[in-house]
Write a protein that holds these residues in place. Structure first.
Motif, mmCIF file in Angstrom:
data_model
loop_
_atom_site.group_PDB
_atom_site.id
_atom_site.type_symbol
_atom_site.label_atom_id
_atom_site.label_comp_id
_atom_site.label_asym_id
_atom_site.label_seq_id
_atom_site.Cartn_x
_atom_site.Cartn_y
_atom_site.Cartn_z
ATOM 1 N N UNK A 72 0.838 -1.201 0.000
ATOM 2 C CA UNK A 72 0.000 0.000 0.000
ATOM 3 C C UNK A 72 0.871 1.248 0.000
ATOM 4 N N UNK A 73 0.587 2.188 -0.893
ATOM 5 C CA UNK A 73 1.383 3.404 -1.018
ATOM 6 C C UNK A 73 1.313 4.298 0.200
ATOM 7 N N UNK A 74 0.120 4.454 0.777
ATOM 8 C CA UNK A 74 -0.009 5.299 1.963
ATOM 9 C C UNK A 74 0.755 4.698 3.148
ATOM 10 N N UNK A 75 0.650 3.376 3.302
ATOM 11 C CA UNK A 75 1.417 2.719 4.369
ATOM 12 C C UNK A 75 2.914 2.927 4.168
ATOM 13 N N UNK A 76 3.355 2.950 2.927
ATOM 14 C CA UNK A 76 4.771 3.160 2.635
ATOM 15 C C UNK A 76 5.245 4.505 3.175
ATOM 16 N N UNK A 77 4.423 5.532 3.054
ATOM 17 C CA UNK A 77 4.789 6.869 3.562
ATOM 18 C C UNK A 77 4.918 6.851 5.081
ATOM 19 N N UNK B 50 9.319 12.967 -0.395
ATOM 20 C CA UNK B 50 10.273 14.039 -0.655
ATOM 21 C C UNK B 50 9.825 15.360 -0.027
ATOM 22 N N UNK B 51 8.518 15.549 0.068
ATOM 23 C CA UNK B 51 8.000 16.815 0.597
ATOM 24 C C UNK B 51 8.012 16.846 2.120
ATOM 25 N N UNK B 52 7.672 15.703 2.760
ATOM 26 C CA UNK B 52 7.451 15.729 4.203
ATOM 27 C C UNK B 52 8.518 14.988 5.033
ATOM 28 N N UNK B 53 9.408 14.251 4.404
ATOM 29 C CA UNK B 53 10.386 13.451 5.157
ATOM 30 C C UNK B 53 11.812 13.869 4.826
ATOM 31 N N UNK B 54 12.690 13.575 5.764
ATOM 32 C CA UNK B 54 14.118 13.816 5.559
ATOM 33 C C UNK B 54 14.677 12.658 4.733
ATOM 34 N N UNK B 55 15.168 12.955 3.532
ATOM 35 C CA UNK B 55 15.588 11.888 2.604
ATOM 36 C C UNK B 55 17.030 12.046 2.132
ATOM 37 N N UNK B 56 17.847 12.817 2.836
ATOM 38 C CA UNK B 56 19.202 13.089 2.352
ATOM 39 C C UNK B 56 20.019 11.817 2.181
ATOM 40 N N UNK B 57 19.865 10.843 3.103
ATOM 41 C CA UNK B 57 20.672 9.620 3.053
ATOM 42 C C UNK B 57 19.921 8.437 2.450
ATOM 43 N N UNK B 58 18.727 8.670 1.900
ATOM 44 C CA UNK B 58 17.914 7.584 1.348
ATOM 45 C C UNK B 58 18.002 7.585 -0.169
ATOM 46 N N UNK B 59 18.174 6.382 -0.733
ATOM 47 C CA UNK B 59 18.167 6.206 -2.183
ATOM 48 C C UNK B 59 16.829 5.618 -2.610
ATOM 49 N N UNK B 60 16.415 5.966 -3.836
ATOM 50 C CA UNK B 60 15.147 5.474 -4.373
ATOM 51 C C UNK B 60 15.413 4.753 -5.690
ATOM 52 N N UNK B 61 14.982 3.484 -5.756
ATOM 53 C CA UNK B 61 15.111 2.684 -6.969
ATOM 54 C C UNK B 61 13.709 2.373 -7.478
ATOM 55 N N UNK B 62 13.402 2.859 -8.706
ATOM 56 C CA UNK B 62 12.095 2.601 -9.309
ATOM 57 C C UNK B 62 12.176 1.274 -10.041
ATOM 58 N N UNK B 63 11.270 0.366 -9.701
ATOM 59 C CA UNK B 63 11.229 -0.961 -10.315
ATOM 60 C C UNK B 63 9.817 -1.155 -10.860
ATOM 61 N N UNK B 64 9.674 -0.982 -12.191
ATOM 62 C CA UNK B 64 8.322 -0.958 -12.757
ATOM 63 C C UNK B 64 8.368 -1.356 -14.229
ATOM 64 N N UNK B 65 7.224 -1.767 -14.730
ATOM 65 C CA UNK B 65 7.086 -2.027 -16.157
ATOM 66 C C UNK B 65 6.748 -0.775 -16.938
ATOM 67 N N UNK B 66 6.478 0.332 -16.261
ATOM 68 C CA UNK B 66 6.103 1.602 -16.912
ATOM 69 C C UNK B 66 7.356 2.441 -17.136
ATOM 70 N N UNK B 67 8.220 1.996 -18.047
ATOM 71 C CA UNK B 67 9.507 2.666 -18.252
ATOM 72 C C UNK B 67 9.353 4.071 -18.834
ATOM 73 N N UNK B 68 8.201 4.353 -19.449
ATOM 74 C CA UNK B 68 8.006 5.687 -20.028
ATOM 75 C C UNK B 68 7.953 6.785 -18.967
ATOM 76 N N UNK B 69 7.762 6.393 -17.693
ATOM 77 C CA UNK B 69 7.704 7.381 -16.616
ATOM 78 C C UNK B 69 9.042 7.546 -15.886
ATOM 79 N N UNK B 70 10.078 6.828 -16.319
ATOM 80 C CA UNK B 70 11.341 6.838 -15.581
ATOM 81 C C UNK B 70 11.994 8.216 -15.554
#
Length: 689
Positions: A587-592, A622-642
């Motif tokens: 769930x996306x909201x739970x992820x936040x 990105x708007x509400x959390x401190x993310x300076x030391x966090x990396x984000x890896x997008x893993x999806x079949x929707x490559x057009x949004x990369x």
């Protein structure tokens, strides 16, 4: 022989047959019967046989002796004559069942115990082995019996003894429970008494000191003398309270010691320096004689207490103008350091030497003024030295002074590691809180490609200790640096999982502060109540494995609405050997929410999710959390949004389906490498199959 005719004349026909074999067989049979009869007669066991009517057919001499019956008067009688009345009816039924109906009694083929009866009516216990036999068409039962009266008497005696032991154990348990109750009452009393006595005593002493120092107004010489005496007795009472509490803690096993590497020469010099003013005031010569000394393995505060006690005793019992010498030397033969306090006092008799370390023992004490004490100091000193696996003693002759000495171990790392664990176990209640040991062993410094120098090792391990101590209850007593092994031992009041989590946080900080140019081996073992120190150390060393310092303990959050994808990612990361902490959600909201609480080092994020898609998740974080030391890896079949996701703050992208080895390489790079921009020029750049 038969009559017949032979060539017309009367004749006899004689048939001859060789019966030598039969004769031999019959002879052998007679000899076997004779041998069997001899065996039966000579055996010490009673042999009794009965036929289908229950009548006795064999009754050997041993049976005659056992039952006190003559064979001639017994053979032919029913076997019931050998047993008490209460067994006869059942026995008759059993005989009928076996011989007539062919149903064997359960006693046949077994050894059974029951009561038998002699000719005079005496009842006694026997043990008999019953066997069913057949001779031609005849069946019979043979019993081999022996008197077990002695054994039964011994069993009865043993049972009575066991009952006495059981009763004694119950009484002992009751006594132990009573002693524990009394010990608790004593502990509670000492705790309350120490507090209730110390507080008013401290107040009394402070007020007396204020008056003695003239802060409340001038005092005359007589008043000063009285106040000095009051202060001295306040100190004596305070020392008495301290000594009683010390001896109680030691005897109840609650005295904590924390042994470490100690500069024993410096410790001795400090003690001697503190006594110099008192000795000079008494015109005593106090000197120190120290040879080259290795470090000692001891609790510096407790060994200081022992030295202060011995020097204080020497000071009290050495007359004015006398001398006191404090010496220390190393004995290479047994790796012990011997410390001694020699005085020129009046000495101790042989009788007093035998009891000098007993509680409340004071020798050479006189009524009135002079040296006084609680008589607990030397007993406390002895027990402290014994807690250090050392020994203490005295050498003295009346009129020739005394030498009190004690020995403690030199600092050796294997011994230090044992002591490190023993001291923690002694002061830790494993039933209330788990305890774990972690071992960090340094490998190569990768930049130098050689074994680390001690300075490099100390820097790394001291950094770990400093980091662990920040914002926590950690203290130096939890850590032991093993220079010879290039290792750090950490004792943590947590189970193995909690300790690994703590070690993970430490290594993440080490990675951030010192970089990844060192290799470390790590093991964490939870200590069990029954474990020996040797087993604990062996288990920790056997479980050492190389740590990926760039990823050990780092946190990965997987966000994907497909449970199968999450399971696949978990398996791949677990098999990678990266030692990651992993959590997941569909769930996306739970992820936040999880991100805000857990602060992961890497988020693996799917885009196409119901309710709250990956793009929304990234924007919220990105708007509400401190993310300076966090990396984000997008893993999806929707490559057009990369490309859009990179602009929103993602660090890398990868299409589904994916290759596990390429995925793991990307995760390693993201967790260990520096932040970089990822240019997405076309779809071929982001496809990793």
């Amino acid at each position: 022989v038969a009559e017949t005719a032979w060539e017309g004349e009367f004749a006899y026909l004689v048939t001859l047959r060789d019966i030598t074999a039969r004769h031999r067989f019959e002879q052998a049979h007679r000899e076997n019967e004779k041998l069997l009869s001899t065996i039966i007669k000579s055996t010490q066991m009673g042999v009794i046989a009965i036929d289908k009517h229950g009548e006795i057919t064999i009754f050997n001499p041993a049976a005659a002796k056992l039952f006190k019956r003559k064979p001639a008067q017994t053979i032919g009688k029913n076997v019931a004559c050998l047993m008490p009345e209460k067994y006869r009816r059942k026995h008759s039924r059993d005989v009928e069942s076996y011989f007539l109906k062919g149903v064997p009694d359960k006693a046949i083929g077994n050894i059974v115990e029951f009561e038998a009866m002699r000719s005079d009516g005496t009842i006694f216990p026997i043990e008999i082995s019953l066997s069913g036999c057949r001779e031609g068409e005849s069946k019979f039962v043979v019993g081999i019996a022996r008197d077990i009266s002695a054994r039964k008497a011994a069993e009865k005696e043993l049972m009575e003894y066991s009952q006495k032991i059981e009763k004694a154990n119950l009484d002992l348990q009751g006594a132990n429970a009573k002693l524990k109750e009394l010990d608790k009452l004593k502990t509670d009393f000492l705790s309350v008494a120490s507090h209730e006595l110390r507080t008013p005593l401290t107040i009394i002493r402070e007020y007396v000191a204020l008056i003695r120092d003239g802060l409340t107004g001038p005092i005359n010489e007589d008043q000063t003398e009285c106040l000095d005496a009051t202060l001295q007795n306040c100190d004596r009472l305070g020392n008495l309270i301290n000594d009683i509490l010390d001896i109680h803690r030691i005897e109840s096993g609650k005295q904590e010691i924390h042994r470490c590497e100690v500069d024993i020469a410096r410790l001795v010099n400090d003690c001697v320096r503190d006594f110099l003013p008192q000795c000079q005031a008494k015109n005593q010569e106090l000197k120190c004689s120290l040879k080259e000394l290795p470090p000692a393995l001891c609790d510096p505060a407790k060994i200081t207490q022992v030295l202060v006690n011995l020097i204080g005793n020497a000071f009290k019992f050495t007359p004015e103008g006398g001398g006191i010498t404090v010496s220390a030397e190393s004995s290479r033969s047994d790796d012990m350091i011997k410390l001694a306090v020699l005085d020129t006092g009046e000495g101790i008799s042989e009788t007093d030497r035998a009891r000098i370390f007993d509680k409340f023992t004071q020798v050479n004490r006189q009524d009135g003024g002079g040296s006084k004490g609680t008589g607990l100091g030397l007993s406390i000193a002895q027990k402290i030295v014994e807690l250090h696996d050392g020994r203490i003693g005295v050498e003295s002759m009346p009129g020739e002074g005394s030498t009190f000495y004690f020995c403690i171990p030199e600092y050796k790392e294997p011994l230090a590691l044992n002591a490190f664990i023993q001291d923690k176990l002694a002061s830790h209640n494993l039933m209330d809180c788990p305890l774990s040991i972690s071992l960090l062993k340094m490998g190569d410094i990768l930049e130098q490609d050689s074994s680390p120098r001690p300075d490099d090792m100390n820097e790394v391990f001291q950094a770990i200790i400093n980091i662990a101590s920040l914002g926590s209850r950690a203290n130096d007593e939890q850590f032991l640096i093993l220079k010879d092994e290039y290792a750090l031992a950490i004792l943590n009041e947590a189970d193995a999982e909690g300790s690994r989590s703590m070690i993970g946080r430490l290594l993440r900080e080490i990675s951030n502060r010192l970089g990844c140019n060192i290799s470390l081996y790590q093991a964490t073992v939870q200590i069990q109540v029954e474990d020996s120190v040797e087993k604990i150390i062996k288990d920790a060393r056997n479980n050492l494995k190389l740590v990926n310092l760039g990823t050990f303990g780092k946190r990965v959050l997987i966000v994907d609405d497909d449970e199968n994808i999450i399971l696949s990612l978990r398996r791949a990361l677990k098999a990678s050997g990266l030692d990651l902490e992993i959590t997941s959600t569909t769930n996306g909201y739970d992820a936040c929410v999880i991100f805000g609480k857990w602060e992961p080092d890497l988020v693996i994020l799917d885009l196409a999710m119901p309710d709250c898609d990956g793009k929304t998740v990234l924007k919220i974080i990105k708007k509400y959390c401190h993310t300076r030391n966090t990396k984000f890896l997008i893993l999806s079949g929707l490559s057009e949004h990369f490309e859009e996701m990179i602009k929103l703050g993602a660090d890398d992208c990868m299409t589904k389906p994916y290759d596990n080895s390429i995925l793991v390489d990307k995760i390693k790079h993201l967790l260990c490498g520096s932040t970089r921009e990822v240019e997405i020029k076309n779809e071929n750049m982001v496809h990793s199959q």
